[in-house]
Design an enzyme around this catalytic site. Sequence first.
Site, PDB file in Angstrom:
ATOM      1  N   PRO A 146      41.193  15.647  40.202  1.00 51.57           N
ATOM      2  CG  PRO A 146      39.627  14.058  40.810  1.00 51.57           C
ATOM      3  CD  PRO A 146      40.443  15.174  41.361  1.00 51.57           C
ATOM      4  N   GLY A 147      40.167  16.247  36.785  1.00 50.94           N
ATOM      5  CA  GLY A 147      39.735  17.309  35.885  1.00 50.94           C
ATOM      6  C   GLY A 147      38.292  17.185  35.453  1.00 50.94           C
ATOM      7  CE  LYS A 174      -0.949   9.569  53.857  1.00 50.42           C
ATOM      8  NZ  LYS A 174      -1.352   8.809  52.657  1.00 50.42           N
ATOM      9  CB  SER A 199       5.658  12.836  55.494  1.00 51.93           C
ATOM     10  OG  SER A 199       4.957  11.767  56.086  1.00 51.93           O
ATOM     11  CG  ASP A 253      55.314  18.870  23.752  1.00 52.09           C
ATOM     12  OD1 ASP A 253      54.679  19.397  24.683  1.00 52.09           O
ATOM     13  OD2 ASP A 253      55.187  17.668  23.431  1.00 52.09           O
ATOM     14  CE  LYS A 275      43.863  17.674  36.448  1.00 53.41           C
ATOM     15  NZ  LYS A 275      43.454  17.754  35.019  1.00 53.41           N
ATOM     16  CB  SER A 277      -1.583   9.107  47.440  1.00 51.70           C
ATOM     17  OG  SER A 277      -2.868   9.600  47.159  1.00 51.70           O
TER      18      SER A 277
END
Length: 643
Positions: free
Chosen positions: A118-119, A485, A553, A174, A43, A481
Amino acid sequence: MTRQDSSYQTDALIAEDIDAYLAQHQHKSLLRFITCGSVDDGKSTLIGRLLYDSKMIFEDQLAALEADSRRVGTQGQNIDFALLVDGLAAEREQGITIDVAYRFFSTEKRKFIVADTPGHEQYTRNMVTGASTADLAVILIDARKGVLTQTRRHSYLAHLIGVRHLVLAVNKMDLVGYDQATYDAIVADYRAFADSIGIARFVPMPISGFMGDNITTRSANTPWYDGPTLIAHLETVEVDQDATAAQPFRMPVQWVNRPNLDFRGFAGLIAAGTVKPGDPVRLLPSGKTSTIARIVTMDGDLEQAVAGQSVTLTLADEVDCSRGDVIAAAAAPPQAADQFEATIVWMAEEAMLPGRSYWLKLATQTVTAQVQAPKYQINVNSMEKLAAKTLELNAIGVANLSTDKPLVYEPYADDRAGLNKTLGGFILIDKITNATVAAGMIHFALRRAENVHWQAMDVARERRSALKNQKPAVVWLTGLSGAGKSTIANLVDRKLTRMNRHSFLLDGDNVRHGLNRDLGFTDADRVENIRRVGEVARLMADSGLIVLTAFISPFRAEREMVRKMMADGEFIEVHIDTTLADAEARDVKGLYAKARAGQLKNFTGIDSPYEAPATPEIRIDTSAMTADAAADLIVEHLLALER
């Protein structure tokens, strides 16, 4: 005539020639195109060849390029054309394209902006960026390798985004001795794939970017090929750049222009259609109507403006309009909804988390959106629809999404109006990192979005909290944990009850016995767990309760999502801060031991991350404070809110 007069006349003629050339150049049509395909398909070399052959390289650039080519050991010629495009040092050192490189060049017939994408598979997201504004795509294939997975992926993405002009450039002919049979087999293979994804037409051609075969001139090495050269096709391909002008008028409002009290205009880029003073318009999502009074530009007022122009519109009426609104033709306005089906191209290293809140940007609108688990993922090789719970990097899938407020939109691909890139294409942005994580194309609004409406309530939430003689709040305890809480939340609940406050405790383990019993502990399930709890907490707060929650959470994004569900000042984040060692020492359930032994997967702190709050309202260090003292601190904070 004196020598001086002759000199003046010569200078005048030269100036006229320059002016004529510039005028001719200014009015040339512009073609935007991309080169894409798999790794090392040539490319960058092809674009470098186009720049070289179109005389777009200065002498000092050419000298530097020849020196660089000798340094990297180019064989068989003096110039490595890829070095013209691979501008980053990392690209030159690795011999690969990393970023999207944009280059400008022109011929006698047309101007061009080309994007070298990009490839490598990990940079597919960059290819999507380049294709989003392209009129044409050159799909390169290495003649030695044939059609590869990345070839299919880039072709599918280009077609999906709406690039309707494709060139199949079979490169490096080629290296296969310009063999026609090899070329024909590749074209046939690609044609079968193109038919399967709906590509109706593409232009194949055998080329060699390295040697220049069929780039600007027909090659004697391919006498069996009777098609155009690449540059001839690029110069003559007809791109319908006026298609958007035929569509109904749409202009997303970029900003409100208010330089003084006597002027109020709405500035933006016209996305589709034409507009004139006196035209009736509708403002969305409000649905209010007015007429165009003036079309204002820096060069004066216009009698008409068309798609692609940036203007400021003034309206005949004083109507509420702000950034993100859309001014549209009154007789044919776009739609507004808050639930959609869309194709999503995932671009982030981290997998999509269904239920997580992302910023969704569409035109000038920014809303909060949640993506549900994919309906299916698309296999780009077979076009098979595969079951999927999430989308990984470069995956393409179809999913439903919902937004926190109505979004003005149009289907990305509309059979009647063609492509609606402005109001049909969107991006998703991570709220924490601000990184773009996905691109999407809206299919349609879900019927449920039209059938489900907010029901007005006669008793307001303020009345409900007044009856309880308290200020509603959601106290969100988060931590590892074993941090404490549940113990602290339970103490707070007891203390509030003794003070005749109306409170309710939502505990993580208890909720998983009922409301969330269907959820596991994967990252996606954790997101959904917190979303559901957040919705319940919001409803309880609406009833006037003080809601206490005790959940690990682990993700900031979900805690922030719940915060935004609540009224200002009603969400109180409490970080129960403890070290991992202390949490393990208090592990009465034996969960850490199981996680360490590999018997418990996705355990927070062991093989799943915990993202500590950055600025919580309250931080409690359990190594320096007892649970009872921590509960007193939270209660004092709540009482202070009522003063």
